[in-house]
Design a protein around this motif. Structure first.
Motif: not given
Length: 367
Positions: A224-232
């Protein structure tokens, strides 16, 4: 001769600004130089009886940071209970709003997160501008401040026990004196993401392994945290580190060994693979390739002598004899077992790699 120790009750077991304590007539500059106190940073002192661990370094840093800053990455992982994530002398990693500017501070690693516009009106701590440190970006996790249920802040010691710390999270106030309690930090999943982005993969995987093994986070939370920060910045790197993580690892060195073998091109081993031996008992291979019946038994001989439970991951008694007996039982069950110590991991990894490659090849593996 040095001044005799003098600890006013209000300063006992605390971390505080020396100038504040002197201004409040709680202590003199002469007394502050006694063995009762430890100087941690410029104008930041602590009761010398406090353990010199990374939690103490975080508390000291918090006294010179604006309230918007939170401890993050490996520093947050330490506060959540991952004892090997950082030491007393390691830099404290913090996240601040991107619009905030912090001057350089020794022992502090500053990362920025959020929009470039100031989150608060001008005049508040930090002010507009761009922050220092690499623009890694935060994981978007809420700040975490553990408590023990009584209103006192608590942290996890290296032994995994909750240790109550006074004052409460907001700090103890006597007139204008402020002491540092446990600082706010990103949650475990956020700490894992930040660690994966900021640290060398070998260190990062070991920290994420421990967060998973201790149940502080889960694969679902990491996804979940990887998905939410995928574009960072660093998003792809963090997702890659997460794929290397394994909660079965029993120690940071074992995590490093597994990761180095995989990065060298070997098939990924299974951590803590159960094997039924001739006696009918289950033994556990630290790292195993079940299809080839090849295993690596990782152990630090010095840790075995100490009885370290992480030293023998194959399930035998925590002694050198028990370690050898476990290996012999795996061999008796038809496995090819290669013992690897911490010394060889550090000093002769190419040799270890050649031996594991040869063992897998003998058993039918082809690159």
């Amino acid at each position: 001769m040095p001044p005799s120790p003098h600890r006013p009750g209000v300063l006992a077991w605390q971390v505080f600004r020396g100038s504040d304590a002197i201004r409040q007539d709680l202590i003199t500059e002469h007394q502050l130089r006694s063995s009762a106190w430890t100087r941690l940073r410029h104008d930041v002192y602590a009761d010398s009886r406090l353990a010199r661990d990374h939690a103490l370094a975080c508390r000291a840093a918090a006294l010179r940071l604006p309230p918007e800053a939170v401890v993050a990455g490996p520093s947050a992982a330490y506060l959540h209970g991952v004892a090997h994530a950082a030491t007393f002398t390691d830099d404290v990693h913090v996240l601040v709003p991107r619009a905030m500017r912090l001057g350089p501070q020794r022992g502090l690693r500053v990362h920025s997160t959020g929009p470039t516009t100031p989150p608060r009106p001008p005049g508040r701590a930090g002010g507009p501008g761009s922050s220092s440190g690499p623009p890694a970006g935060g994981a978007g996790a809420a700040a975490h401040r553990p408590t023990d249920g009584t209103g006192l802040a608590a942290r996890t010691s290296a032994g995994g026990m909750g240790v109550a710390l006074r004052p409460p999270p907001g700090g103890l106030r006597v007139a204008e004196l402020r002491t540092a309690g446990p600082p706010a930090s990103t949650d475990p999943a956020g700490a894992a993401w930040e660690t994966a982005v900021w640290l060398d993969p070998l260190r990062a995987v070991g920290i994420v392994d421990t967060l998973l093994r201790q149940g502080l986070t889960s694969r679902a939370a990491l996804a979940d945290v990887a998905d939410r920060n995928a574009d960072r910045p660093g998003g792809r790197r963090a997702r890659w580190v997460f794929t290397l993580a394994d909660p079965g690892a029993r120690s940071p060195a074992e995590s490093e060994l597994r990761t180095r073998l995989v990065l060298a091109g070997l098939p990924r081993p299974v951590a803590r693979h159960p094997v039924r031996v001739a006696s009918g008992l289950l033994r556990y291979a630290d790292l195993a390739w079940p299809a080839y019946r090849v295993a690596v038994a990782h152990a630090d001989p010095h840790a075995i002598v100490r009885g370290d439970p992480h030293a023998v991951a194959h399930g035998g008694p925590h002694t050198a004899a028990g370690h050898l007996e476990g290996i012999a039982q795996l061999v008796g069950a038809g496995w090819l077992v290669l013992p690897v110590t911490d010394r060889r991991l550090r000093q002769d990894f190419p040799g270890v790699l050649r031996e594991v490659q040869a063992a897998l090849t003998v058993r039918g593996w082809r690159p």
